[in-house]
Design a protein around this motif. Structure first.
Motif, short mmCIF file in Angstrom:
data_model
loop_
_atom_site.label_atom_id
_atom_site.label_comp_id
_atom_site.label_asym_id
_atom_site.label_seq_id
_atom_site.Cartn_x
_atom_site.Cartn_y
_atom_site.Cartn_z
N ILE A 28 35.43 43.65 41.31
CA ILE A 28 36.17 42.53 41.90
C ILE A 28 36.74 43.00 43.23
CG2 ILE A 28 38.10 40.93 41.66
CD1 ILE A 28 35.93 40.37 39.66
N CYS A 74 41.06 36.47 41.31
CA CYS A 74 39.61 36.39 41.11
C CYS A 74 39.24 36.85 39.70
CB CYS A 74 38.91 37.24 42.16
SG CYS A 74 37.11 37.12 42.14
N ARG A 75 39.87 37.93 39.25
CA ARG A 75 39.56 38.48 37.93
C ARG A 75 39.97 37.54 36.81
NH1 ARG A 75 42.45 41.00 34.13
NH2 ARG A 75 44.33 40.95 35.45
#
Length: 326
Positions: free
Chosen positions: A4, A110-111
């Motif tokens: 990521i 994002c994760r």
């Protein structure tokens, strides 16, 4: 291993946070330009990052090239509305703010949120964006030359050259405006969207083109508030404990787009039947002239979102009470 990458974009630099499985996150900073992008690719290659989910905020001109470069290199790229990142930061109660911390926050967003993958805009939209930004640059250069002439501190020789420069720039501006009009007219989808936006009193041809060029497909936003935040017209909130105050607008996104909405808001304040009375009510409530104009700018974005979302021209007789909420 899942990689990521969170990227925080600034005008001159961008900060990167790489998260690789259970490993300790790594951070780095690069110059915002082609050299910095090459260094980023080398940095990722050194860490054996061949595939990754890269996430960055939609910051307009400063992040466009980086997003496209990473997309072309085969990475999954997500370009996220800044309002979503701000909301996520608030949910995590993050109070400290640095570029490195912002990059780490974007990586964590994002994760955990898995934002949808982004694809570059269509070629005709990219061309329109390039023309519109070139027009902005030409107008800025013309204004600088005019300012020097008005200063009355230059020699006659310099003044003569400045006048020639202004004349040349005016020719370039006229040519670029013609190129924009021809380009839009040659693409039916752009022409239809331009004409829908022009149906809103206050929004003319060039403003419509700037909205299309800089915002792109408005229907990709879940709601109009995201468009307002993307342009940078959303109120800037500051919270400390239970106290929350508003300090102007966030000013995210491209400043020239906000500037392009100023005169249309002045016109709409006087001639848009949906906004004229409402603007007068705001003035009566004690808002300053500038605050009223900013509010009208926001409502123009609401109307623009509405006509494009529903693919119907502006109807002054249709009363949507939600649009008239201050």
């Amino acid at each position: 291993m899942t990689h990521i990458v969170g990227i925080d974009i600034a005008k001159d630099t961008f900060d990167v946070c790489l998260v690789s499985g259970a490993n300790q996150p790594e951070v780095a900073s690069f110059a915002n330009g082609k050299t910095g992008m090459k260094q980023l690719q080398q940095w990722l290659k050194k860490r054996a990052v061949k595939t990754a989910h890269v996430c960055l905020e939609a910051t307009g001109v400063y992040g466009d090239l980086l997003a496209e470069t990473l997309y072309e290199r085969g990475f999954t790229v997500s370009v996220v509305n800044p309002a979503r990142i701000n909301a996520y930061a608030a949910s995590r109660m993050q109070r400290n703010k640095t570029d490195a911390l912002d990059a780490a926050l974007i990586a964590d967003y994002c994760r955990t949120q898995q934002p949808p993958a982004w694809t570059p805009p269509a070629s005709e939209l990219k061309e329109l964006r390039a023309l519109v930004r070139h027009l902005d640059d030409l107008k800025d250069e013309r204004q600088r030359a005019r300012n020097r002439l008005e200063a009355q501190t230059v020699s006659q020789a310099v003044a003569r050259q400045l006048k020639q420069q202004v004349t040349f720039l005016e020719q370039q501006i006229a040519e670029t405006e013609a190129l924009i009009r021809n380009h839009v007219n040659q693409h039916p989808d752009l022409k239809r969207q331009r004409d829908l936006l022009k149906s809103i009193p206050g929004i003319g041809h060039l403003t419509a083109c700037q909205l299309l060029a800089e915002v792109g497909d408005m229907q990709r936003f879940d709601h109009v508030g995201e468009v307002v935040a993307f342009i940078g017209l959303n109120p800037r909130q500051h919270q400390s404990g239970k106290k929350q105050t508003t300090h102007g607008i966030s000013r995210m996104g491209r400043a020239s787009l906000r500037a392009a909405l100023y005169l249309p808001a002045v016109v709409a304040k006087q001639h848009n039947p949906r906004l004229k009375d409402w603007a007068q009510q705001l003035s009566a409530r004690g808002l300053t002239g500038k605050q009223v104009i900013v509010a009208v700018m926001r409502k123009l974005v609401h109307l623009a979102y509405g006509v494009l979302k529903h693919q119907q021209p502006f109807d002054p007789h249709y009363l949507d009470k939600r649009l008239l909420i201050a």
